[in-house]
Motif scaffolding. Sequence first.
Motif, PDB file in Angstrom:
ATOM      1  N   GLY A 107       0.902  -1.165   0.074  1.00  0.00           N
ATOM      2  CA  GLY A 107      -0.215  -0.148  -0.032  1.00  0.00           C
ATOM      3  C   GLY A 107       0.820   1.305  -0.153  1.00  0.00           C
ATOM      4  N   LYS A 108       2.200   1.267  -0.356  1.00  0.00           N
ATOM      5  CA  LYS A 108       2.974   2.652  -0.476  1.00  0.00           C
ATOM      6  C   LYS A 108       3.904   2.354  -1.422  1.00  0.00           C
ATOM      7  N   PHE A 109       4.364   3.454  -2.098  1.00  0.00           N
ATOM      8  CA  PHE A 109       5.379   3.458  -3.057  1.00  0.00           C
ATOM      9  C   PHE A 109       6.755   3.820  -2.231  1.00  0.00           C
ATOM     10  N   PHE A 110       7.687   3.086  -2.860  1.00  0.00           N
ATOM     11  CA  PHE A 110       8.974   3.540  -2.200  1.00  0.00           C
ATOM     12  C   PHE A 110       9.947   3.778  -3.367  1.00  0.00           C
ATOM     13  N   PHE A 111      10.660   4.910  -3.052  1.00  0.00           N
ATOM     14  CA  PHE A 111      11.493   5.899  -3.988  1.00  0.00           C
ATOM     15  C   PHE A 111      12.858   5.985  -3.316  1.00  0.00           C
ATOM     16  N   THR A 112      13.902   5.431  -3.796  1.00  0.00           N
ATOM     17  CA  THR A 112      15.341   5.800  -3.496  1.00  0.00           C
ATOM     18  C   THR A 112      16.029   6.540  -4.551  1.00  0.00           C
ATOM     19  N   TYR A 113      16.622   7.225  -4.374  1.00  0.00           N
ATOM     20  CA  TYR A 113      17.300   8.254  -5.224  1.00  0.00           C
ATOM     21  C   TYR A 113      18.852   8.382  -4.828  1.00  0.00           C
ATOM     22  N   PRO A 114      19.752   8.635  -5.737  1.00  0.00           N
ATOM     23  CA  PRO A 114      21.058   9.099  -5.434  1.00  0.00           C
ATOM     24  C   PRO A 114      21.172  10.310  -4.481  1.00  0.00           C
ATOM     25  N   GLU A 115      22.191  10.170  -3.662  1.00  0.00           N
ATOM     26  CA  GLU A 115      22.365  11.249  -2.526  1.00  0.00           C
ATOM     27  C   GLU A 115      22.456  12.666  -3.138  1.00  0.00           C
ATOM     28  N   GLN A 116      23.325  12.714  -4.249  1.00  0.00           N
ATOM     29  CA  GLN A 116      23.768  13.861  -4.709  1.00  0.00           C
ATOM     30  C   GLN A 116      22.872  14.774  -5.552  1.00  0.00           C
ATOM     31  N   LEU A 117      21.812  14.254  -5.752  1.00  0.00           N
ATOM     32  CA  LEU A 117      20.710  14.777  -6.556  1.00  0.00           C
ATOM     33  C   LEU A 117      20.024  16.089  -5.801  1.00  0.00           C
ATOM     34  N   THR A 118      19.809  17.266  -6.395  1.00  0.00           N
ATOM     35  CA  THR A 118      19.161  18.375  -5.958  1.00  0.00           C
ATOM     36  C   THR A 118      17.805  18.097  -5.750  1.00  0.00           C
ATOM     37  N   GLN A 119      17.029  19.072  -5.058  1.00  0.00           N
ATOM     38  CA  GLN A 119      15.586  18.696  -4.993  1.00  0.00           C
ATOM     39  C   GLN A 119      14.775  18.711  -6.171  1.00  0.00           C
ATOM     40  N   GLN A 120      15.400  19.775  -7.212  1.00  0.00           N
ATOM     41  CA  GLN A 120      14.471  19.634  -8.441  1.00  0.00           C
ATOM     42  C   GLN A 120      14.977  18.356  -9.354  1.00  0.00           C
ATOM     43  N   GLU A 121      16.110  17.934  -9.003  1.00  0.00           N
ATOM     44  CA  GLU A 121      16.581  16.523  -9.734  1.00  0.00           C
ATOM     45  C   GLU A 121      15.909  15.337  -9.103  1.00  0.00           C
ATOM     46  N   ILE A 122      15.652  15.285  -8.035  1.00  0.00           N
ATOM     47  CA  ILE A 122      14.783  14.415  -7.163  1.00  0.00           C
ATOM     48  C   ILE A 122      13.236  14.379  -7.789  1.00  0.00           C
ATOM     49  N   GLN A 123      12.705  15.338  -7.828  1.00  0.00           N
ATOM     50  CA  GLN A 123      11.316  15.648  -8.371  1.00  0.00           C
ATOM     51  C   GLN A 123      11.444  14.973  -9.826  1.00  0.00           C
ATOM     52  N   SER A 124      12.415  15.460 -10.625  1.00  0.00           N
ATOM     53  CA  SER A 124      12.029  15.087 -11.869  1.00  0.00           C
ATOM     54  C   SER A 124      12.291  13.457 -12.128  1.00  0.00           C
ATOM     55  N   GLU A 125      13.206  13.026 -11.267  1.00  0.00           N
ATOM     56  CA  GLU A 125      13.485  11.579 -11.272  1.00  0.00           C
ATOM     57  C   GLU A 125      12.338  10.733 -10.658  1.00  0.00           C
ATOM     58  N   LEU A 126      11.601  11.276  -9.967  1.00  0.00           N
ATOM     59  CA  LEU A 126      10.419  10.633  -9.086  1.00  0.00           C
ATOM     60  C   LEU A 126       9.230  10.797 -10.401  1.00  0.00           C
ATOM     61  N   GLU A 127       9.058  11.639 -11.133  1.00  0.00           N
ATOM     62  CA  GLU A 127       8.073  11.963 -11.983  1.00  0.00           C
ATOM     63  C   GLU A 127       8.571  10.898 -13.099  1.00  0.00           C
ATOM     64  N   ARG A 128       9.679  10.904 -13.610  1.00  0.00           N
ATOM     65  CA  ARG A 128      10.157  10.025 -14.562  1.00  0.00           C
ATOM     66  C   ARG A 128       9.905   8.447 -14.004  1.00  0.00           C
ATOM     67  N   ALA A 129      10.241   8.211 -12.976  1.00  0.00           N
ATOM     68  CA  ALA A 129       9.921   6.825 -12.274  1.00  0.00           C
ATOM     69  C   ALA A 129       8.625   6.318 -12.231  1.00  0.00           C
ATOM     70  N   LYS A 130       7.749   7.410 -11.704  1.00  0.00           N
ATOM     71  CA  LYS A 130       6.289   7.182 -11.739  1.00  0.00           C
ATOM     72  C   LYS A 130       5.558   6.856 -13.126  1.00  0.00           C
ATOM     73  N   GLU A 131       5.975   7.603 -13.916  1.00  0.00           N
ATOM     74  CA  GLU A 131       5.548   7.547 -15.572  1.00  0.00           C
ATOM     75  C   GLU A 131       5.886   6.117 -15.945  1.00  0.00           C
ATOM     76  N   GLU A 132       7.044   5.582 -15.804  1.00  0.00           N
ATOM     77  CA  GLU A 132       7.580   4.155 -16.256  1.00  0.00           C
ATOM     78  C   GLU A 132       7.007   3.089 -15.488  1.00  0.00           C
ATOM     79  N   TRP A 133       6.441   3.576 -14.070  1.00  0.00           N
ATOM     80  CA  TRP A 133       6.003   2.388 -13.459  1.00  0.00           C
ATOM     81  C   TRP A 133       4.525   2.067 -13.943  1.00  0.00           C
ATOM     82  N   LEU A 134       3.961   3.321 -14.041  1.00  0.00           N
ATOM     83  CA  LEU A 134       2.556   3.542 -14.267  1.00  0.00           C
ATOM     84  C   LEU A 134       2.065   2.821 -16.095  1.00  0.00           C
ATOM     85  N   LYS A 135       3.227   2.797 -16.914  1.00  0.00           N
ATOM     86  CA  LYS A 135       2.944   2.549 -18.112  1.00  0.00           C
ATOM     87  C   LYS A 135       3.149   0.974 -17.996  1.00  0.00           C
TER      88      LYS A 135
END
Length: 194
Positions: A107-135
């Motif tokens: 009942g939860k999504f789990f998202f792990t991201y590289p530590e060096q990413l900026t907040q904007q890069e994290i948001q962008s990477e989560l959006e990309r991963a979400k779309e890929e998973w939903l497809k």
Amino acid sequence: MPIIEDEQRTIEYTLTTLSDVHFIKIYLDDLNGAHVTAPEAKSTDKVDDFLHKKTQWMKEKWQKLHQDLYKSVEWDSDQPVRITYLGRAYQVMMEPGTQTRFYFSKGKFFFTYPEQLTQQEIQSELERAKEEWLKEKAEEKFNSLHKWTILPEPDKLRLGYKEERTIYLNWRLIQRPKQKIATVVDDLIEERTY
């Protein structure tokens, strides 16, 4: 079916030419996408040129009609991050790690991201991963919703279309509840327009 392509997407449309029409009209059917009516005397090149100028307008209009399908992941410091899947909004548990991982469990999504990413890069990477998973989930789940064959298609500014005994659905519909997806399937089978 004619298409318009730009750097972001392909838009398929239905073209009707009439002798008593004096200008090009675009109608976005809520279910089936773009319908274009043009004068018989207008060349295909002129119709294409006009539609290329209107692609941004069509995209904005379509996304306004279907806001629930185009919601980005919301980042509100007071609320947990949520992603909608089959009509329910599930919390995203996020933490830094060594690589990007995205999955759904208990009942939860789990998202792990590289530590060096900026907040904007994290948001962008989560959006990309979400779309890929939903497809991927659209490909898995759609066919189980009906006795007809149901396959996902890219986002072409339409909810779907029917071809013989196969229904093609916009993959973004996987965000809606099963009953609403089934209604779209029934409407496509019955060839309804909105």
